[in-house]
Design a protein around this motif. Structure first.
Motif, PDB file in Angstrom:
ATOM      1  N   ILE A   1       0.836  -1.203   0.000  1.00  0.00           N
ATOM      2  CA  ILE A   1       0.000   0.000   0.000  1.00  0.00           C
ATOM      3  C   ILE A   1       0.871   1.252   0.000  1.00  0.00           C
ATOM      4  O   ILE A   1       0.629   2.202  -0.759  1.00  0.00           O
ATOM      5  CB  ILE A   1      -0.949  -0.018   1.216  1.00  0.00           C
ATOM      6  N   LEU A   2       1.913   1.280   0.815  1.00  0.00           N
ATOM      7  CA  LEU A   2       2.780   2.463   0.889  1.00  0.00           C
ATOM      8  C   LEU A   2       3.509   2.704  -0.435  1.00  0.00           C
ATOM      9  O   LEU A   2       3.751   3.849  -0.817  1.00  0.00           O
ATOM     10  CB  LEU A   2       3.793   2.288   2.022  1.00  0.00           C
ATOM     11  N   LYS A   3       3.852   1.637  -1.155  1.00  0.00           N
ATOM     12  CA  LYS A   3       4.520   1.806  -2.447  1.00  0.00           C
ATOM     13  C   LYS A   3       3.556   2.367  -3.481  1.00  0.00           C
ATOM     14  O   LYS A   3       3.961   3.122  -4.365  1.00  0.00           O
ATOM     15  CB  LYS A   3       5.101   0.473  -2.921  1.00  0.00           C
ATOM     16  N   ARG A   4       2.295   2.009  -3.371  1.00  0.00           N
ATOM     17  CA  ARG A   4       1.318   2.523  -4.325  1.00  0.00           C
ATOM     18  C   ARG A   4       0.885   3.951  -4.014  1.00  0.00           C
ATOM     19  O   ARG A   4       0.463   4.690  -4.891  1.00  0.00           O
ATOM     20  CB  ARG A   4       0.101   1.592  -4.381  1.00  0.00           C
TER      21      ARG A   4
ATOM     22  N   TYR B   1       2.225   9.598   0.244  1.00  0.00           N
ATOM     23  CA  TYR B   1       1.649   9.597   1.583  1.00  0.00           C
ATOM     24  C   TYR B   1       2.714   9.213   2.617  1.00  0.00           C
ATOM     25  O   TYR B   1       3.656   8.469   2.315  1.00  0.00           O
ATOM     26  CB  TYR B   1       0.500   8.592   1.682  1.00  0.00           C
ATOM     27  N   SER B   2       2.544   9.682   3.830  1.00  0.00           N
ATOM     28  CA  SER B   2       3.355   9.228   4.958  1.00  0.00           C
ATOM     29  C   SER B   2       2.475   8.362   5.861  1.00  0.00           C
ATOM     30  O   SER B   2       1.244   8.312   5.697  1.00  0.00           O
ATOM     31  CB  SER B   2       3.887  10.430   5.748  1.00  0.00           C
TER      32      SER B   2
ATOM     33  N   GLY C   1      12.191  -1.360   2.075  1.00  0.00           N
ATOM     34  CA  GLY C   1      12.400  -0.320   1.077  1.00  0.00           C
ATOM     35  C   GLY C   1      11.575   0.928   1.266  1.00  0.00           C
ATOM     36  O   GLY C   1      11.609   1.826   0.417  1.00  0.00           O
ATOM     37  N   ILE C   2      10.803   1.042   2.341  1.00  0.00           N
ATOM     38  CA  ILE C   2      10.040   2.259   2.591  1.00  0.00           C
ATOM     39  C   ILE C   2      10.956   3.277   3.256  1.00  0.00           C
ATOM     40  O   ILE C   2      11.621   2.971   4.253  1.00  0.00           O
ATOM     41  CB  ILE C   2       8.813   1.983   3.484  1.00  0.00           C
ATOM     42  N   SER C   3      11.009   4.503   2.700  1.00  0.00           N
ATOM     43  CA  SER C   3      11.898   5.531   3.237  1.00  0.00           C
ATOM     44  C   SER C   3      11.506   5.889   4.671  1.00  0.00           C
ATOM     45  O   SER C   3      10.325   6.106   4.974  1.00  0.00           O
ATOM     46  CB  SER C   3      11.842   6.773   2.354  1.00  0.00           C
ATOM     47  N   ALA C   4      12.526   5.970   5.543  1.00  0.00           N
ATOM     48  CA  ALA C   4      12.279   6.316   6.943  1.00  0.00           C
ATOM     49  C   ALA C   4      11.690   7.715   7.065  1.00  0.00           C
ATOM     50  O   ALA C   4      10.981   8.013   8.043  1.00  0.00           O
ATOM     51  CB  ALA C   4      13.575   6.213   7.742  1.00  0.00           C
ATOM     52  N   SER C   5      11.938   8.573   6.051  1.00  0.00           N
ATOM     53  CA  SER C   5      11.409   9.938   6.112  1.00  0.00           C
ATOM     54  C   SER C   5       9.889   9.969   6.004  1.00  0.00           C
ATOM     55  O   SER C   5       9.260  10.972   6.328  1.00  0.00           O
ATOM     56  CB  SER C   5      12.029  10.784   5.000  1.00  0.00           C
ATOM     57  N   ARG C   6       9.316   8.879   5.533  1.00  0.00           N
ATOM     58  CA  ARG C   6       7.853   8.816   5.407  1.00  0.00           C
ATOM     59  C   ARG C   6       7.193   8.224   6.651  1.00  0.00           C
ATOM     60  O   ARG C   6       5.959   8.146   6.698  1.00  0.00           O
ATOM     61  CB  ARG C   6       7.467   7.960   4.189  1.00  0.00           C
TER      62      ARG C   6
END
Length: 501
Positions: A419-422, A426-427, A462-467
């Protein structure tokens, strides 16, 4: 076989408009042939004379025009019809064919050997019980015997519209042209161009009636020998060469063939007679030197655009914005550009809209993903994805009294990753919660650790920590009654909340 025949059919159709041979045979005809059908070739894929049965064919041909005739063959006989695709089972039945064929005879028919090709539509009333249809494609070869009598042979492949009904049919017999065909037709026409020699100015070279029997490649009525442009149609006034704009200068020497001009300008117009043709004259109605593109020397801001064509004559700018300044070089003049220092599009008054959703980047919280203005330019989270996040909140589990994820939770968290990749703009806010069992400080510490464990797993995928942000709230935000087992189960959860920065 089908591919070959379809290719021949295409060639047949494409050849119709270009066949120019003159024909002596302009009579109707009848033909009688022995018929040999074969329904087994499509299965066996080999030539076996034992697979052919026998019958008779009666054909009537109607001459249409030039090389074209319309033929109606009626066939009666026996056929071995396949029952299945193995070829091991057949049934002997009656053959009752009626076809409608378009026939092309490309060469003069009054010769010893006359080939033809044909295609059309055929129907077979099988055993007088079942009707099926086919596309017959074939070749015929006629051998002149004398007068209007020919030995006529033909072979065709019939593409059936019904399964297991493709077949080959061979035929041989006699063809009779009604009224006969004289061996020496009256009216001598040496070059066979349809114009008798007494009226043909070029009796030994085929030509057209428009050019009195002489060759005329461009069909403009001027014989090639008198035509200065034999491959391009044109009037007699320009010796057969085209002059589209009727300015007396033929197209091949006219630099502006669709605009009337003068010989001095190679056929191009020059409205102000300043020696600069209109297409290169920025002031076609005001005389000016070629060094200034045909315009009078008036350029107050010195941008190379004369004042008459400069919308900002006192501020230098490029031609693309009609002489007005354009700081971001996006083709939109600063005076009309809502974002004069950032390239954009005319549709957004010069402001950028990276994802093309109609919400300009400066107010779009998701500039890389299209979404409605009502959602700040971000894609709306689907109900299915909301349900997945709700399911994850209830079902991500840890070892008892620990922040170690149970193995079964990985698959659930992988759905959150998807979901986060799509929803890449969004954060996500991760919130850990516990029930009231145990001490308050311990519960608070455990909830924070569990939220961080989920955070670390998402980063590892692979989800950026900034998000990502995470926190724990212990037992302070219950959603169920801690006095019941069911309530405590609801309170032990890890929530994932998508939001726009």
């Amino acid at each position: 076989m089908r591919t070959l025949l379809l290719t021949l059919t295409l060639a047949f159709v494409l050849s119709l408009p270009i066949v120019q041979a003159q024909h002596d045979l302009t009579k109707d005809y009848i033909a009688v042939r022995a018929l040999f059908p074969n329904y087994q070739y499509q299965i066996a894929n080999e030539w076996n004379w034992d697979d052919f049965s026998a019958g008779f064919e009666f054909e009537y041909g109607r001459h249409l025009s030039g090389p074209l005739s319309l033929a109606f063959p009626f066939k009666i006989g026996k056929a071995n019809y396949p029952i299945d695709a193995t070829g091991n089972s057949v049934t002997e039945g009656g053959l009752f064919n009626l076809d409608a064929l378009l026939q092309l005879r490309p060469f003069n028919s009054n010769v010893f050997i006359s080939p033809n090709i044909f295609a059309g539509l055929g129907a077979n009333y099988e055993d007088l019980r079942r009707m099926n249809f086919a596309l017959p494609l074939g070749i015929g070869l006629d051998f002149k015997l004398g007068g209007g009598v020919y030995l006529s042979t033909k072979g065709e492949y019939r593409i059936g519209f019904t399964e297991l009904r493709d077949n080959i049919q061979l035929g041989a017999g006699l063809k009779f042209f009604l009224g006969g065909v004289p061996d020496n037709p009256a009216g001598k026409d040496t070059d066979k161009d349809g114009i008798v020699d007494t009226e043909d100015q070029c009796p030994t070279i085929p030509g057209t009636a428009k050019a009195m029997g002489c060759p005329d490649n461009d069909d403009d009525g001027i014989a090639n020998t008198k035509d200065a442009c034999p491959e391009e149609a044109g009037p007699a006034s320009t010796n057969g060469c085209p002059d589209t704009d009727n300015d007396g200068i033929i197209n091949s020497k006219d630099e502006c063939p669709t605009e009337a001009g003068t010989a001095a300008n190679n056929g191009c117009p020059d409205s102000d007679n300043d020696g600069v043709i209109n297409s290169k004259d920025q002031c076609p109605n005001e005389a000016g030197p070629a060094s200034n593109n045909g315009c009078p020397i008036r350029d107050a801001d010195g941008d190379g655009i004369v004042d008459a064509n400069d919308e900002c004559p006192n501020a230098a700018g490029p031609a693309s914005t009609k002489g007005c300044p354009d700081r971001d070089a996006d083709g939109i003049a600063d005076k009309n550009d809502a974002c004069p220092d950032v390239k954009g599009t005319a549709a957004n008054r010069g402001c950028p809209d990276t994802d093309g959703d109609g919400v300009i980047d400066s107010v779009d919280k998701c500039p890389n993903q299209p979404g409605p203005a009502s959602n700040n330019g971000c894609p709306e989270i689907t109900q299915k994805d909301k349900e997945t996040l709700s399911f994850a909140a209830r079902n991500v589990q840890f070892e008892s009294g620990s922040s170690v994820l149970k193995a079964g939770s990985n698959a659930i968290l992988d759905q959150v990753v998807d979901i986060l990749k799509r929803y890449s703009d969004y954060s996500v806010r991760i919130s850990g919660h516990t029930d009231s069992s145990g001490g308050d400080d311990l519960n608070l510490k455990l909830s924070k650790a569990r939220a961080k464990a989920c955070n670390d797993y998402l980063v590892s995928k692979g989800i950026s920590a900034s998000r990502l942000t995470y926190d724990g709230f212990g037992e302070t935000r219950p959603v169920g009654n801690n006095a019941t087992p069911q309530g405590r189960t609801l309170n032990r959860r890890t929530e994932f909340e998508l939001y726009q920065k």
